[in-house]
Structure formats: C-alpha cells, structure tokens
Design a protein around this motif. Sequence first.
Motif, short mmCIF file in Angstrom:
data_model
loop_
_atom_site.label_atom_id
_atom_site.label_comp_id
_atom_site.label_asym_id
_atom_site.label_seq_id
_atom_site.Cartn_x
_atom_site.Cartn_y
_atom_site.Cartn_z
N ARG A 107 0.88 -1.19 0.00
CA ARG A 107 0.00 0.00 0.00
C ARG A 107 0.90 1.23 0.00
NH1 ARG A 107 -5.54 -0.79 1.11
NH2 ARG A 107 -6.00 -2.79 2.11
N PRO A 108 1.53 1.54 -1.11
CA PRO A 108 2.51 2.63 -1.13
C PRO A 108 1.92 4.03 -1.17
CG PRO A 108 2.33 1.69 -3.31
CD PRO A 108 1.47 0.84 -2.41
N MET A 109 0.60 4.15 -1.36
CA MET A 109 -0.01 5.47 -1.44
C MET A 109 -0.54 5.97 -0.10
SD MET A 109 0.64 6.34 -4.46
CE MET A 109 -0.24 7.91 -4.41
N VAL A 110 -0.19 5.29 0.97
CA VAL A 110 -0.55 5.79 2.30
C VAL A 110 0.03 7.18 2.49
CG1 VAL A 110 1.46 4.76 3.44
CG2 VAL A 110 -0.62 5.17 4.75
N THR A 111 -0.65 8.01 3.24
CA THR A 111 -0.22 9.41 3.40
C THR A 111 0.21 9.70 4.83
OG1 THR A 111 -2.46 10.16 3.94
CG2 THR A 111 -1.85 10.13 1.61
N ILE A 211 -4.57 2.25 -1.98
CA ILE A 211 -4.92 0.94 -2.52
C ILE A 211 -3.86 -0.10 -2.16
CG2 ILE A 211 -6.20 1.95 -4.44
CD1 ILE A 211 -3.78 1.14 -6.24
N LYS A 212 -4.30 -1.34 -2.13
CA LYS A 212 -3.39 -2.46 -1.96
C LYS A 212 -3.20 -3.14 -3.31
CE LYS A 212 -2.80 -6.80 0.61
NZ LYS A 212 -3.42 -7.74 1.57
N ASP A 218 -4.12 -3.45 -10.75
CA ASP A 218 -3.76 -2.52 -9.68
C ASP A 218 -2.44 -1.82 -9.99
OD1 ASP A 218 -6.02 -3.29 -8.24
OD2 ASP A 218 -4.93 -4.88 -7.21
N LEU A 219 -1.55 -2.49 -10.71
CA LEU A 219 -0.26 -1.88 -11.06
C LEU A 219 -0.45 -0.68 -11.97
CD1 LEU A 219 1.95 -5.05 -11.65
CD2 LEU A 219 2.20 -3.37 -9.82
#
Length: 229
Positions: A107-111, A211-212, A218-219
């Motif tokens: 989940r790299p878009m966590v803020t 997103i996960k 998803d990529l």
Amino acid sequence: MNIAILLAGGSGSRLGGGKPKQFLEVCGKTILEHTLDVFESCPLIDEICIVSRGDCIPLVEELVAQRGAGKVGAILSGGRERYHSSLAALDRYTNDDDNLLFHDAVRPMVTHRIINDCINALNTYNAVGVAVPTTDTILEVDDRACIINVPPRRMLRNAQTPQGFKRHVIRRAYDLALLDPQFTTTDDCGVVLRYLPEEPIHVVDGEKTNIKVTYAEDLLLLEHLVSKR
C-alpha cells in the motif's frame, strides 16, 4: 516510540509472475521502496521494521541501503501466514508502551495524514484501524451462493492499513489467539476484536487512493497515482 511495521512477506501469487509484488518496479522504484519512503519521511515515525520472506532479506537490505533509510531498525523474517510476520515484530519490540503500526508494504499510497491520525488516535484508544466507506452494496450469501442478508451500507467500511496498537494490547490478543486451536485471521484488528472484545477499536478515515496492490490491473492504477503524486 512510534514504530512502523512494514509487512512485506507476501508471495504475490494472485498477481502472477515469479517475483513477489513488493519488489515489482513502478515509476523507477520498487513498491516496497515507495512505501518505505512515506514512513521514512513521516516526522512522527521513530523507527521502521520490515518483515519479509527469509529468502528476500538480502534484497530488502540492499534496497534499504540504496534508499539511505536511517529509520529502519530491523529487517526480520516472517512466516507462511501474515500473522507470523506480526508475531515476528511483537517478539522484536518488547516495550509495552510503544505504538506499533502494522502496514501492508504493497500500500505505497498511504499518506502522512493517515499515519499521523492513527498515532494521534492512539493517545485515546489502544487499537486503531483505517477504513473508507463502502460504496457497493454488500451481499451475504450461504453455501449455495444464495443471498441471505443485505447489510446497510452506512454500517460498512472497506478496511485499509496501517492498523495501530499499544504493544501490550496486540501482544495480549495474540497470546490468547495462539491458545485457540481454531485460530485464523487476515488482519490484526480482527485478532483484537475476537480475543479482546471489550477493547474498542477506533476507525480512522482512510483514502480511496490508499490501494493495496493485489491484481495486475492494480499496477496500472498505482503507476497513475504515483506519477500524479
């Protein structure tokens, strides 16, 4: 301390291909690196622990060195199930007053806002989850795939991560869970809910973009989101 536990032990079998999804590259960096950068740059995070597959630890060490990620205090080997990775971190960190934030490495878009809200909520609660309102109607079905219930959407949320806990609470929940021969789980909040039902779990607002990465499509979405960030 506020310790981020990045769970990077998945195999990515649903995504296909031979490489675990956390090591796939998006916009010039692996997914794990994108996630690591968010926590490394968050002022409220004191330390980062990465839990990976044993055979992938050398690669994780290489990526951490390349990023110059000074907050990474431990790189641990997980296990076959997700909860084995959580247990590895619980064995590593023994101060019961620490805040542990368990986060899916994919989940790299966590803020920073989500991370900060989780940490601030742990000033009041001992367990915290992240979720967004469900937009689709959810159906409950029986073994014949026939509808038996349609829960009201206003009561439903789609879970995200991180999930945060006072260390003593999540440790106690797992201690009880491991005594249960029927124990199974897919997330840490579920362990607290089942084995410490008296412990309220506060929900922090997530974001639709958090997103996960699970499937190939998803990529494509992640690449778009990363390029816009």
